[in-house]
Design a protein around this motif. Sequence first.
Motif, PDB file in Angstrom:
ATOM      1  N   LYS A 195       0.851  -1.188   0.000  1.00 31.87           N
ATOM      2  CA  LYS A 195       0.000   0.000   0.000  1.00 31.87           C
ATOM      3  C   LYS A 195       0.886   1.237   0.000  1.00 31.87           C
ATOM      4  CE  LYS A 195      -3.645  -2.552   0.388  1.00 31.87           C
ATOM      5  NZ  LYS A 195      -4.509  -2.766  -0.760  1.00 31.87           N
ATOM      6  N   GLN A 196       0.327   2.346  -0.433  1.00 35.08           N
ATOM      7  CA  GLN A 196       1.039   3.619  -0.420  1.00 35.08           C
ATOM      8  C   GLN A 196       0.099   4.727   0.042  1.00 35.08           C
ATOM      9  OE1 GLN A 196       2.413   3.864  -4.555  1.00 35.08           O
ATOM     10  NE2 GLN A 196       4.497   3.485  -3.823  1.00 35.08           N
ATOM     11  N   PHE A 197       0.679   5.727   0.674  1.00 35.59           N
ATOM     12  CA  PHE A 197      -0.058   6.944   1.009  1.00 35.59           C
ATOM     13  C   PHE A 197       0.949   8.050   1.278  1.00 35.59           C
ATOM     14  CE2 PHE A 197       1.150   5.947   5.223  1.00 35.59           C
ATOM     15  CZ  PHE A 197       0.755   6.941   6.098  1.00 35.59           C
ATOM     16  N   THR A 198       0.455   9.268   1.324  1.00 33.92           N
ATOM     17  CA  THR A 198       1.317  10.420   1.600  1.00 33.92           C
ATOM     18  C   THR A 198       1.015  10.914   3.006  1.00 33.92           C
ATOM     19  OG1 THR A 198       1.327  11.020  -0.736  1.00 33.92           O
ATOM     20  CG2 THR A 198       2.029  12.713   0.838  1.00 33.92           C
ATOM     21  N   PRO A 199       1.851  10.596   3.991  1.00 35.65           N
ATOM     22  CA  PRO A 199       1.609  11.038   5.359  1.00 35.65           C
ATOM     23  C   PRO A 199       1.759  12.554   5.465  1.00 35.65           C
ATOM     24  CG  PRO A 199       3.528   9.565   5.263  1.00 35.65           C
ATOM     25  CD  PRO A 199       3.049   9.766   3.879  1.00 35.65           C
ATOM     26  N   PRO A 200       0.821  13.237   6.118  1.00 37.51           N
ATOM     27  CA  PRO A 200       0.923  14.690   6.268  1.00 37.51           C
ATOM     28  C   PRO A 200       2.214  15.145   6.940  1.00 37.51           C
ATOM     29  CG  PRO A 200      -1.261  13.932   6.915  1.00 37.51           C
ATOM     30  CD  PRO A 200      -0.428  12.713   6.683  1.00 37.51           C
ATOM     31  N   SER A 201       2.750  14.356   7.859  1.00 39.16           N
ATOM     32  CA  SER A 201       3.964  14.770   8.571  1.00 39.16           C
ATOM     33  C   SER A 201       5.218  14.709   7.692  1.00 39.16           C
ATOM     34  CB  SER A 201       4.166  13.916   9.819  1.00 39.16           C
ATOM     35  OG  SER A 201       4.313  12.567   9.476  1.00 39.16           O
TER      36      SER A 201
END
Length: 189
Positions: free
Chosen positions: A73-79
């Motif tokens: 899976k992939q996502f763009t963490p806000p931090s």
Amino acid sequence: VALPATASWELGDYPPLLRVSAGAVLERNAWYRVLAFQTAGTVRRASDGAPADPYEVTFRTLAASSTGTVARKQFTPPSLGYVEDYNLYLPPGHGVSPTQKYPALYLLHGGFGDWSSWNSGGVVQQIVDRLIDQGAIEPVIVAMPDGNGGPACFGIIPYHRLWSNSYNGQWRYGDYASQDLPSDVEARF
């Protein structure tokens, strides 16, 4: 055939969870209906012990040797602000009921590892499948994130960031692991 069982409402999450503990072994790959009556065996809320309303629920037990799935899976963490990878184990039966909630386990790799380290050769999937099948643990979601990704330190090595925020706030891997990743897993899975 009627089976004795105890039940209590767990109100910490929404929707509330009715936890039923059967007084006998349940058969695999079978459907059961739980009927809760306000009689001598009143269903009570776990939060305060007060009687709960009568309730009826139908559920299906897992077939023997059921297996979960692992996917990247992939996502763009806000931090962090850039895409991060993680492996995600979903237990057998995941997705059958849109309101079913699962506990989550986060496995953080060591130095020079990455998001694929824990499940190399399918190890995590095999272990978790076996423990669920044996009844040793309930079905669980397992997330295996990357603690080294993103732009490299000094242009060559990213390994200084393992699961901690940097002193100057440039790398916030502690926030990513403790806040962003659990939020993403809960929202999506």
